[in-house]
Design a protein around this motif. Structure first.
Motif, mmCIF file in Angstrom:
data_model
loop_
_atom_site.group_PDB
_atom_site.id
_atom_site.type_symbol
_atom_site.label_atom_id
_atom_site.label_comp_id
_atom_site.label_asym_id
_atom_site.label_seq_id
_atom_site.Cartn_x
_atom_site.Cartn_y
_atom_site.Cartn_z
ATOM 1 N N LEU A 196 59.896 -47.959 60.356
ATOM 2 C CA LEU A 196 60.861 -49.044 60.554
ATOM 3 C C LEU A 196 60.630 -50.193 59.580
ATOM 4 C CD1 LEU A 196 61.559 -49.531 64.377
ATOM 5 C CD2 LEU A 196 62.995 -48.495 62.620
ATOM 6 N N LYS A 197 59.360 -50.512 59.305
ATOM 7 C CA LYS A 197 59.069 -51.572 58.334
ATOM 8 C C LYS A 197 59.557 -51.185 56.939
ATOM 9 C CE LYS A 197 54.998 -53.307 60.814
ATOM 10 N NZ LYS A 197 53.515 -53.377 60.837
ATOM 11 N N ILE A 198 59.289 -49.935 56.558
ATOM 12 C CA ILE A 198 59.736 -49.458 55.245
ATOM 13 C C ILE A 198 61.255 -49.462 55.167
ATOM 14 C CG2 ILE A 198 59.838 -47.411 53.761
ATOM 15 C CD1 ILE A 198 56.992 -46.736 54.837
ATOM 16 N N TRP A 199 61.893 -48.991 56.222
ATOM 17 C CA TRP A 199 63.362 -48.957 56.247
ATOM 18 C C TRP A 199 63.939 -50.372 56.154
ATOM 19 C CZ3 TRP A 199 66.649 -50.859 60.171
ATOM 20 C CH2 TRP A 199 67.998 -50.542 60.001
ATOM 21 N N ALA A 200 63.315 -51.322 56.865
ATOM 22 C CA ALA A 200 63.798 -52.705 56.825
ATOM 23 C C ALA A 200 63.692 -53.282 55.417
ATOM 24 C CB ALA A 200 63.016 -53.560 57.819
ATOM 25 N N ASP A 201 62.649 -52.894 54.691
ATOM 26 C CA ASP A 201 62.458 -53.399 53.324
ATOM 27 C C ASP A 201 63.413 -52.749 52.333
ATOM 28 O OD1 ASP A 201 60.433 -55.081 54.136
ATOM 29 O OD2 ASP A 201 58.816 -53.691 53.606
ATOM 30 N N GLU A 215 61.736 -41.731 70.760
ATOM 31 C CA GLU A 215 61.643 -41.975 69.323
ATOM 32 C C GLU A 215 63.007 -42.350 68.762
ATOM 33 O OE1 GLU A 215 58.980 -39.809 66.328
ATOM 34 O OE2 GLU A 215 60.807 -38.588 66.348
ATOM 35 N N ALA A 216 64.033 -41.616 69.161
ATOM 36 C CA ALA A 216 65.385 -41.892 68.677
ATOM 37 C C ALA A 216 65.855 -43.278 69.110
ATOM 38 C CB ALA A 216 66.348 -40.818 69.185
ATOM 39 N N LEU A 217 65.593 -43.638 70.363
ATOM 40 C CA LEU A 217 66.031 -44.938 70.869
ATOM 41 C C LEU A 217 65.294 -46.082 70.190
ATOM 42 C CD1 LEU A 217 66.322 -44.189 74.698
ATOM 43 C CD2 LEU A 217 68.188 -44.373 73.044
ATOM 44 N N PHE A 218 64.040 -45.861 69.815
ATOM 45 C CA PHE A 218 63.259 -46.895 69.154
ATOM 46 C C PHE A 218 63.692 -47.099 67.704
ATOM 47 C CE2 PHE A 218 59.233 -48.072 66.850
ATOM 48 C CZ PHE A 218 59.195 -49.384 67.285
ATOM 49 N N ARG A 246 62.451 -54.480 65.979
ATOM 50 C CA ARG A 246 62.196 -54.022 67.337
ATOM 51 C C ARG A 246 60.702 -54.031 67.647
ATOM 52 N NH1 ARG A 246 66.599 -49.037 67.381
ATOM 53 N NH2 ARG A 246 68.421 -50.421 67.341
ATOM 54 N N VAL A 247 60.399 -54.493 68.843
ATOM 55 C CA VAL A 247 59.033 -54.454 69.367
ATOM 56 C C VAL A 247 59.057 -53.504 70.552
ATOM 57 C CG1 VAL A 247 57.161 -55.786 70.385
ATOM 58 C CG2 VAL A 247 58.600 -56.808 68.593
ATOM 59 N N LEU A 252 61.070 -51.738 75.987
ATOM 60 C CA LEU A 252 60.884 -51.067 77.270
ATOM 61 C C LEU A 252 61.167 -51.981 78.456
ATOM 62 C CD1 LEU A 252 57.640 -49.046 76.463
ATOM 63 C CD2 LEU A 252 59.980 -48.175 76.603
ATOM 64 N N GLU A 253 61.275 -53.267 78.215
ATOM 65 C CA GLU A 253 61.589 -54.216 79.282
ATOM 66 C C GLU A 253 63.087 -54.357 79.502
ATOM 67 O OE1 GLU A 253 59.750 -57.781 77.978
ATOM 68 O OE2 GLU A 253 57.717 -57.169 78.555
#
Length: 277
Positions: A196-201, A215-218, A246-247, A252-253
């Motif tokens: 996700l970090k790589i994708w965001a960059d 995994e898919a939902l995250f 996303r954290v 999950l909350e």
């Protein structure tokens, strides 16, 4: 929460879509006659979007990914990237497989360098290739392991090399075929966070196969759920409302998370359970 059928999802992106899967059907000959693996798949993916494909084994997910990569051709319909029909493999669509696909006699550095030098030989001549390889090893936290061969690396480290190699070629689309499926749960979660970090960059467009709903939902902006094969198609598309970055703990909350998770479970393990009987 919003859900879209495959037809509606395609219609929403019909203009200006970046990756288009348009009426794709794949039929193979067999001793019993034609065997239809995929039947009329329509999907539009926006540039920079992260889409996960989920479905039972045998529903044609990998076949669909192969047609986006150019390794296979549709029987009918076509796949287009930025308006151009995909007819063969190319470095603008890089695939990361579950089994890493690294050359065991080459170091982590050399596995990436081989790809970069093959696709961009001019960069080797002007000395830029070395900098690109080192940059991408650092990006996945493997600078210290640059000269280790795959046999000396853990599964998670091997997959980091595979991801670095794919991104070093500056692809327009990153295709991930169960990339974390062989990893232990802790390593899997760590690599999800790194991805996700790589994708965001980089904001590369991602199409990823996974069997893991959490995994898919995250990871995804949308989760595309395939019906069971044969003659599989897109049954439902979940639009994910979760803000980025996303954290996991905060995700999950959220009540919506479990609503979407239960909807996916219902689709995959109840609605089509009779197809496995």
């Amino acid at each position: 929460m919003q859900t879209l059928s495959s037809t509606a999802a395609s219609a929403t992106s019909a203009t200006g879509a970046y990756l288009e899967i348009d009426g794709v059907t794949k039929v193979y000959p067999s001793a019993r006659g034609p065997h239809t693996v995929l039947d009329g798949v329509d999907l539009s993916v926006a540039e920079g979007e992260f889409v996960c494909l989920i479905g039972h084994s045998g529903c044609g997910k990998s076949t669909l990914l192969d047609m986006v990569s150019g390794f296979r051709q549709p029987t009918t319909g076509e796949v287009r990237l930025n308006g151009e029909r995909i007819i063969d493999p190319g470095p603008d669509r890089m695939v990361v497989f579950q089994n890493y696909s690294l050359l065991p006699w080459l170091s982590a550095y050399d596995n990436i360098a081989l790809a970069v030098n093959s696709v961009f030989p001019e960069l080797q001549r002007n000395g830029q290739a070395k900098a690109i390889v080192e940059e991408h090893l650092a990006m996945v936290g493997l600078s210290e392991a640059a000269h280790k061969k795959p046999g000396s690396l853990s599964g998670g480290m091997k997959q980091r090399v595979s991801i670095a190699r794919a991104l070093a070629l500056k692809p327009k689309v990153l295709l991930l075929d169960e990339p974390f499926g062989a990893l232990d749960p802790i390593t899997r979660e760590e690599l999800q966070e790194e991805l996700l970090k790589i994708w965001a960059d980089h904001r590369v467009t991602v199409l990823m196969i996974t069997h893991d709903i959490d995994e898919a939902l995250f990871l995804a902006d949308r989760v595309v759920m395939m019906t069971n094969g044969p003659a599989a198609t897109i049954g439902e598309v979940l639009e994910l409302p979760f803000a980025r970055p996303r954290v996991r703990a905060r995700l999950l909350e959220q009540p919506e998370y479990f609503d979407l998770r239960n909807r996916a479970l219902d689709f995959l393990y109840r609605r089509y359970a009779h197809d496995d009987d």
